[in-house]
Design an enzyme around this catalytic site. Sequence first.
Site, mmCIF file in Angstrom:
data_model
loop_
_atom_site.group_PDB
_atom_site.id
_atom_site.type_symbol
_atom_site.label_atom_id
_atom_site.label_comp_id
_atom_site.label_asym_id
_atom_site.label_seq_id
_atom_site.Cartn_x
_atom_site.Cartn_y
_atom_site.Cartn_z
ATOM 1 N N ALA A 57 0.808 -1.221 0.000
ATOM 2 C CA ALA A 57 0.000 0.000 0.000
ATOM 3 C C ALA A 57 0.847 1.280 0.000
ATOM 4 O O ALA A 57 0.727 2.119 -0.896
ATOM 5 C CB ALA A 57 -0.948 -0.028 1.205
ATOM 6 N N ARG A 92 -2.995 -0.324 -10.510
ATOM 7 C CA ARG A 92 -3.556 -1.231 -9.488
ATOM 8 C C ARG A 92 -4.859 -0.611 -8.986
ATOM 9 O O ARG A 92 -4.900 0.592 -8.707
ATOM 10 C CB ARG A 92 -2.603 -1.401 -8.284
ATOM 11 C CG ARG A 92 -1.209 -1.962 -8.581
ATOM 12 C CD ARG A 92 -1.177 -3.442 -8.910
ATOM 13 N NE ARG A 92 -1.741 -4.314 -7.899
ATOM 14 C CZ ARG A 92 -1.091 -4.775 -6.829
ATOM 15 N NH1 ARG A 92 0.159 -4.419 -6.613
ATOM 16 N NH2 ARG A 92 -1.676 -5.580 -5.983
ATOM 17 N N ASP A 237 -5.098 -2.462 2.391
ATOM 18 C CA ASP A 237 -4.958 -1.694 1.158
ATOM 19 C C ASP A 237 -6.013 -0.608 1.045
ATOM 20 O O ASP A 237 -5.820 0.396 0.361
ATOM 21 C CB ASP A 237 -5.003 -2.619 -0.055
ATOM 22 C CG ASP A 237 -3.806 -3.545 -0.062
ATOM 23 O OD1 ASP A 237 -3.855 -4.582 0.624
ATOM 24 O OD2 ASP A 237 -2.789 -3.197 -0.706
#
Lengths: 350, 350
Positions: A57, A92, A237
């Site tokens: 993250a 992502r 995340d």
Amino acid sequence: MIVNGKHHRTVWLDEENSQKVVKMINQSLLPHLFEIVTYKTYQEVANSIKTMVTRGAGAIGGAGAFGMALGVAQTNSERELRQAAEIMRNTRPTAQNLFYGIDCVLNKVTDLSGEARMTAAFEEAQRVADEDSDNCKKIGEHGSELIRDGMNISTHCNAGWLAFVDWGTALSPIYVAKRQGKKVFVYVDETGPRNQGARLTAWELMNEQIPCKIIDDNATGFLMQRGEIDMVIVGSDRIAANGDVANKIGTYEKAVLAKENGIPFYVAAPTTTVDMNCPTGKDIPIEERNQDEVLYKWGWSDDGRFIRIRTSPENAEALNLAFDVTPAKYVTGIITERGIVKPTELANLF
Amino acid sequence: MIVNGKHHRTVWLDEENSQKVVKMINQSLLPHLFEIVTYKTYQEVANSIKTMVTRGAGAIGGAGAFGMALGVAQTNSERELRQAAEIMRNTRPTAQNLFYGIDCVLNKVTDLSGEARMTAAFEEAQRVADEDSDNCKKIGEHGSELIRDGMNISTHCNAGWLAFVDWGTALSPIYVAKRQGKKVFVYVDETGPRNQGARLTAWELMNEQIPCKIIDDNATGFLMQRGEIDMVIVGSDRIAANGDVANKIGTYEKAVLAKENGIPFYVAAPTTTVDMNCPTGKDIPIEERNQDEVLYKWGWSDDGRFIRIRTSPENAEALNLAFDVTPAKYVTGIITERGIVKPTELANLF
């Protein structure tokens, strides 16, 4: 943190031939090779996020910010900059920090031009990286208060310093506890399909001389049943406004098993991971990755090559969900840089 | 079941040069190579069980019986025969069927000698193998009644025909349902650390043309949470008198998650798997295997070799528990050759 006696961050700004460059540890080769890669364009940085040369993250938050700053240096066109941001964003889909890092730099350069614009972009990216490292250190300090001498702690995936700019989240309390003189033992979930636990978390802990054993992901529950795990700490995340937590696939399983066995289950994350615009876990997009990550395994052959092997039949199909959502009711507390809160009390932090 | 158009059992008796031999499918090379191995001595059979050339509750039950029959043929000495049984027994500690197969043959030859003794041993071993296959077929018939058209079924490890002499346990109801014209889809847990799900269960299902996808073990819970799994069926290596179930590590995790999500969780096993002398799951010995099974992965390289790769740091340590115990309260029902019972009603079967 320390690698071979020298302090490293996962991603940082450097200069080569009077040009700003982004450097990062190539995490796809760890723990077998320790390699540093250098990127001169945002396109290269975007690709490094997509292919998971860097992952985690906070690390992709920092990489996103530095990459965006390279993007600012590459163009004066507002249209091209928006396009660059789009490309960076699309690498992502799940991690909140990536979008945060990109947006910080983007917002900072609005209405600026020339040298001032570039300077502001790189300064802001550096601020994002420093903030991530500082937040993680504070998470370690708060979280270490939960750790008693002699505890066995379970963790899933890698939310160590490699997943952030420095210190990490889930592992930071363990690093701080170690510095406080507490004895801690860590059961490291291997964390299939990409084995970030076995590869990265074990490597980090061994570098910090913290005793640990790698276990297959299937074994965590049984160790809990046998009373061998005192606490679970994982990263995240993205955290929704209601306290639901998105994290590496398998986190939900461990949370349910912890609750069933009366074991505290903590999530460690900076407040930048909280997405107050995301009402519940159901609203967090879950990345589906290439099925080859399940059908093959990557590692180091006995003759010293980084290769893949097939562990499934030819023509087999796989489903590869990279993250899951742990409903807030399974989470004992969220360890942030501003303190430890119940998942239902997140709003108090803002 | 069928491999390349020809019916096979996992282990069987054959004759070469007028000598009885035991043949088996080498499961350690599947799904990459289909190889049949031949053994002439009980020592070779014992080694094949220990090294998992053959594996799975019923298959090692059959191999144990056939191996013991070879042992009878190898010696007339009662002392040596007891020693052979001890060696066979010490290959794997958890599966009840192994001990059953060995004891059946041993008990049959007491008080016999010469030709009659050998004949009785091989006949009894064959009976054990046939019984296993017949029981598994009946398990399939009973279990198929639970399967509705269009169901998504989850299974862990391999309790298919490769784990038994034929048909299997957890997969047998699916094979029978298929023959009844029902559509079934199977989510196959990869089943680390040795990946028997990805390697063997997927291979079996693909051979039988049953649609399936391999998932990482970490994904099962999230698919349950999302409502994509209608039922779980697993096998067992030993069932205690109180209904606690020992099975491949990770089974306990899936059982807890099934209960949490209101999904029926069935265990399929012949009554030979039930150990009425074992009061509870706590009394079942849990095999701890070599840590290299966690630190390395085995598979097929792109250049066509069966090799291992390291997926963990040099000098890392691992803990490798091969089985876990699922308390009876998580088990919806046990599918046996004598019908489906609640785990608390096992005694009614005997």
